[in-house]
Design an enzyme around this catalytic site. Structure first.
Site, PDB file in Angstrom:
ATOM      1  N   LYS A 281      24.237   1.931 -14.154  1.00 40.41           N
ATOM      2  CA  LYS A 281      24.978   3.037 -13.546  1.00 40.41           C
ATOM      3  C   LYS A 281      24.114   4.288 -13.402  1.00 40.41           C
ATOM      4  O   LYS A 281      23.057   4.422 -14.006  1.00 40.41           O
ATOM      5  CB  LYS A 281      26.236   3.342 -14.370  1.00 40.41           C
ATOM      6  CG  LYS A 281      27.336   2.304 -14.162  1.00 40.41           C
ATOM      7  CD  LYS A 281      28.631   2.706 -14.825  1.00 40.41           C
ATOM      8  CE  LYS A 281      29.754   1.725 -14.453  1.00 40.41           C
ATOM      9  NZ  LYS A 281      31.028   2.068 -15.113  1.00 40.41           N
TER      10      LYS A 281
ATOM     11  N   ARG B 204      30.147  -5.139 -20.533  1.00 40.94           N
ATOM     12  CA  ARG B 204      30.296  -5.630 -19.160  1.00 40.94           C
ATOM     13  C   ARG B 204      28.983  -5.345 -18.423  1.00 40.94           C
ATOM     14  O   ARG B 204      28.610  -4.189 -18.249  1.00 40.94           O
ATOM     15  CB  ARG B 204      31.475  -4.920 -18.476  1.00 40.94           C
ATOM     16  CG  ARG B 204      31.732  -5.363 -17.041  1.00 40.94           C
ATOM     17  CD  ARG B 204      32.910  -4.587 -16.453  1.00 40.94           C
ATOM     18  NE  ARG B 204      33.203  -4.995 -15.087  1.00 40.94           N
ATOM     19  CZ  ARG B 204      32.633  -4.484 -14.002  1.00 40.94           C
ATOM     20  NH1 ARG B 204      31.716  -3.520 -14.140  1.00 40.94           N
ATOM     21  NH2 ARG B 204      32.952  -4.912 -12.800  1.00 40.94           N
TER      22      ARG B 204
END
Length: 274
Positions: free
Chosen positions: A221, A255
């Site tokens: 991210k 995740r």
């Protein structure tokens, strides 16, 4: 700490890995890569072989300013993928990344094991009813607004206090409907600035007071690659570092796009905590 996935008890006292499978054309990292059947099956086989406990399938990109996808199109994208995977890997535990109750319902009826909702029911008031009806584990993420508006909604007086209140309300609602298996996700990158993301990571152990499993999704991210002045493709090392920090602060599920590296994090963390 366990969750019941299709009659199988998953022990989350040892952290588990959730591998990401995006079947959208516009995901921030792997959009468009996994659209053909053989590519999907090869990706799933690789993640399962590397040690993923769950496969998280998304057909609606939740990146900031993501384009709108109709409910009908989302169902048409994702249900055939669920069917394909379970035909070839019948024991796979599939998580469905959706905030729409009809998408969740269609996928559960086709064999999905749990639902991963970025909006925790805020974008579909029937979601909790569907989860309660089918009695599947439910991942509730913290977010404000929608994927299109969330980055304009980052003002908090006390972000951790407000997130704890948010989750407490969601947990009470879920419990009132008889939903047993709940997982919380702080929502890194969702309605949070770069500084707020790191504040949440620094104080993440405070979420343990909710006494629920914690899912962390920081894989590749912008909170990583913006600090490092790089890009998603070069963010694996940073992802591994923050995944390790997340484990020390109580993460039960990571995740990730890169399963092998995350599994190794868990193996080393376990060795340190024997």
């Amino acid at each position: 700490m366990t969750i019941n996935c299709k009659g199988q008890l998953i022990n989350l006292s040892i952290p588990k890995i959730m591998g990401i499978l995006n079947v959208t054309p516009n995901s921030f990292f792997d959009g468009g890569k996994y659209n053909l059947e053989n590519e999907i099956l090869a990706r799933v086989e690789k993640m399962l072989a590397e040690g993923a406990t769950f496969i998280d399938i998304g057909a609606y990109s939740s990146k900031p300013s993501a384009e709108f996808v109709s409910e009908k199109e989302e169902i048409e994208r994702i249900v055939p993928v669920v069917q394909l995977i379970l035909k070839n890997f019948p024991e796979a535990l599939l998580s469905i990344d959706t905030f729409r109750s009809e998408v969740a319902k269609a996928c559960i009826e086709n064999g999905a094991a749990l639902i991963n909702d970025i909006a925790a029911g805020n974008l579909d008031d029937k979601m909790f009813e569907v989860i309660a009806k089918y009695n599947v584990p439910y991942i509730m993420m913290h977010m404000r607004g929608t994927p299109q508006t969330m980055q304009s909604m980052t003002h908090y007086d006390d972000i951790i206090k407000e997130m704890l209140f948010y989750f407490s309300e969601k947990i009470n609602k879920a419990r009132s409907l008889g939903i047993n298996d709940l997982i919380i996700d702080p929502g890194f990158g969702f309605a949070k600035t770069l500084e707020q993301n790191f504040e949440v990571m620094q104080k993440m152990e405070l979420f343990q007071m909710l006494e629920l499993p914690l899912l962390v999704g920081i894989s590749r991210k912008s909170m990583i690659y913006k600090v490092l002045n790089s890009n998603p493709e070069e963010a694996l090392n940073g992802t591994t570092f923050l995944n390790t920090i997340a484990l020390t602060k109580g993460a039960s599920i990571l995740r990730v796009h890169d399963v092998k590296e995350a599994v190794e994090c868990v193996q080393l963390w376990n060795k340190m905590n024997v």
